[in-house]
Design an enzyme around this catalytic site. Structure first.
Site, short mmCIF file in Angstrom:
data_model
loop_
_atom_site.label_atom_id
_atom_site.label_comp_id
_atom_site.label_asym_id
_atom_site.label_seq_id
_atom_site.Cartn_x
_atom_site.Cartn_y
_atom_site.Cartn_z
N ILE A 91 0.65 -1.18 -0.15
CA ILE A 91 0.09 -0.09 -0.08
C ILE A 91 0.68 1.26 0.02
CG2 ILE A 91 -1.52 1.44 1.44
CD1 ILE A 91 -2.74 -1.25 2.38
N TYR A 96 10.40 11.48 -6.89
CA TYR A 96 9.62 10.62 -6.11
C TYR A 96 9.34 11.45 -4.70
CZ TYR A 96 9.01 5.72 -5.45
OH TYR A 96 8.32 4.45 -5.24
N LYS A 102 9.22 6.11 2.31
CA LYS A 102 9.70 4.65 2.22
C LYS A 102 10.82 4.73 3.18
CE LYS A 102 7.35 2.88 -1.21
NZ LYS A 102 6.03 2.02 -0.78
N1 LIG Z 1 5.28 -0.50 -9.00
C1 LIG Z 1 6.80 -0.04 -8.87
O1 LIG Z 1 7.43 0.28 -9.60
C2 LIG Z 1 7.03 -0.25 -7.31
C3 LIG Z 1 8.53 -0.24 -7.21
C4 LIG Z 1 8.82 -0.25 -5.64
C5 LIG Z 1 8.10 -0.15 -4.77
N2 LIG Z 1 6.56 -0.37 -5.12
C6 LIG Z 1 5.60 -0.40 -4.01
O2 LIG Z 1 4.65 -1.29 -4.11
C7 LIG Z 1 3.60 -1.29 -3.43
C8 LIG Z 1 2.25 -1.60 -4.00
O3 LIG Z 1 2.44 -0.63 -5.20
P1 LIG Z 1 2.15 -1.13 -6.79
O4 LIG Z 1 3.05 -0.62 -7.76
O5 LIG Z 1 1.73 -2.66 -6.60
O6 LIG Z 1 0.80 -0.36 -7.39
P2 LIG Z 1 -1.00 -0.55 -6.88
O7 LIG Z 1 -1.20 0.83 -7.30
O8 LIG Z 1 -1.05 -1.73 -7.62
O9 LIG Z 1 -0.82 -0.72 -5.20
C9 LIG Z 1 -1.11 0.46 -4.53
C10 LIG Z 1 -2.05 -0.07 -3.68
O10 LIG Z 1 -2.40 0.96 -2.48
C11 LIG Z 1 -3.62 1.13 -2.38
N3 LIG Z 1 -4.16 2.31 -1.49
C12 LIG Z 1 -3.84 3.41 -1.46
N4 LIG Z 1 -4.20 4.29 -0.47
C13 LIG Z 1 -4.87 3.25 0.36
C14 LIG Z 1 -5.78 3.20 1.56
N5 LIG Z 1 -5.93 4.51 2.16
N6 LIG Z 1 -6.14 2.16 2.12
C15 LIG Z 1 -5.74 0.85 1.56
N7 LIG Z 1 -5.17 0.76 0.24
C16 LIG Z 1 -4.70 1.94 -0.33
C17 LIG Z 1 -4.16 1.08 -3.62
O11 LIG Z 1 -5.66 0.90 -3.79
C18 LIG Z 1 -3.50 -0.02 -4.31
O12 LIG Z 1 -4.24 -0.96 -4.32
C19 LIG Z 1 3.62 0.34 -3.04
O13 LIG Z 1 4.03 0.18 -1.59
C20 LIG Z 1 4.77 0.88 -3.87
O14 LIG Z 1 5.40 2.10 -3.54
C21 LIG Z 1 6.16 -0.35 -6.42
#
Ligand SMILES: NC(=O)c1ccc[n+]([C@@H]2O[C@H](COP(=O)([O-])OP(=O)(O)OC[C@H]3O[C@@H](n4cnc5c(N)ncnc54)[C@H](O)[C@@H]3O)[C@@H](O)[C@H]2O)c1
Length: 258
Positions: A94, A158, A165
């Site tokens: 999240i 970022y 993070k």
């Molecule tokens: N995609 C990338 O490049 C990447 C790289 C490193 C880390 N991440 C991290 O991975 C994690 C998942 O992100 P993702 O890339 O799969 O995108 P994603 O958009 O699929 O997932 C993010 C999720 O956070 C949820 N969210 C936001 N506000 C919320 C709230 N108030 N209550 C509950 N849920 C909430 C969204 O609904 C979504 O499901 C995040 O922490 C992101 O920072 C992503």
């Protein structure tokens, strides 16, 4: 041959928005290994699509959970107590930052934007862990959250998400220390860029993908399936001696000196 058998164990997977979500990739791996899952989504708007997605993993419980609301977290904990009795795995996928706070100058981040990003993206991991503790400590558990290199490096655009993070990774270490005696392990996966809903909110994300592929040791980007596999490793017994760590699934981008 080593096989990962998670049958009889239960996982809460938070933060599934669609089939691209990194938490969904982990959910699929856990399901294949035999775990019983509960998947949560943030709001009513996502209900039908996440329910449809979860339909492909039979037996999966699908619940709403907005981490800015303690009552919805507690409702999930109550339901899991009734349905699962114990929770051996927790996935926190999240993150949130306001669009304007990922576009402007970091130095001008408004208080509300900073608080919103830190609350959803970092505090929620601590708070959810706290509220699930009675379930997590029954049989011991493994927790995984998702981070990014901006926790420790300056990454253009970022902004406040880098701050979130950094706090998240510190929280992993502090929780690992505090919950270790209760047989609860806490780790993070620091993933390279993957095209997801959240990632598309980062200004210049497409260039970032290109640069990572060019500069990483493996000369390519990672896949969400690679994050799923690492999640499976960290959540299962193969990583039983690992806690408080950040594991980089980044095709070797971070080790490079350029
Ligand atoms: N995609 C990338 O490049 C990447 C790289 C490193 C880390 N991440 C991290 O991975 C994690 C998942 O992100 P993702 O890339 O799969 O995108 P994603 O958009 O699929 O997932 C993010 C999720 O956070 C949820 N969210 C936001 N506000 C919320 C709230 N108030 N209550 C509950 N849920 C909430 C969204 O609904 C979504 O499901 C995040 O922490 C992101 O920072 C992503």
């Amino acid at each position: 041959m080593v096989t990962i058998d998670l049958s009889g164990r239960h996982a809460l997977v938070m933060g599934v928005a669609n089939h691209r979500s990194l938490s969904w990739a982990i959910a699929r791996c856990l399901h294949q290994a035999g775990a019983r899952l509960c998947v949560t989504y943030a709001s009513e708007r996502l209900k039908s699509s996440v329910e449809e997605l979860a339909g492909s993993l039979p037996g999966t419980l699908v619940l709403e959970c907005d981490v800015t609301r303690d009552d919805t977290i507690d409702a999930v904990a109550r339901r899991l107590g009734e349905e699962f009795g114990a929770l051996e795995m927790l996935v926190h996928g999240i993150a949130f930052a306001r669009k304007e706070d990922l576009e402007g100058a970091f130095v001008a981040t408004p208080r509300e934007g900073f608080q919103a990003a830190l609350d959803v993206s970092a505090y929620s991991f601590i708070n959810v862990t706290h509220r699930m503790l009675p379930l997590l400590e029954q049989r011991g558990a493994s927790l995984v959250t998702l981070s990014y290199l901006a926790a420790e490096r300056a990454v253009p655009s970022y902004n406040v998400m880098g701050s979130a993070k950094a706090v998240l990774e510190q929280s992993v270490r502090q929780l690992a220390y505090e919950l270790g005696p209760r047989r609860i392990r806490v780790n993070a996966i620091s993933a390279g860029p993957v095209n997801t809903l959240a990632a598309r909110g980062i200004h210049g994300f497409t260039d970032m993908l290109k640069q990572h592929a060019e500069r990483s040791a493996l000369k390519r980007n990672i896949t969400k399936e690679e994050v799923g596999q690492c999640g499976l490793f960290l959540l299962g017994d193969l990583s039983s001696g690992i806690t408080g760590e950040v594991l980089y699934v980044d095709a070797g981008y971070r080790i490079m000196g350029w």
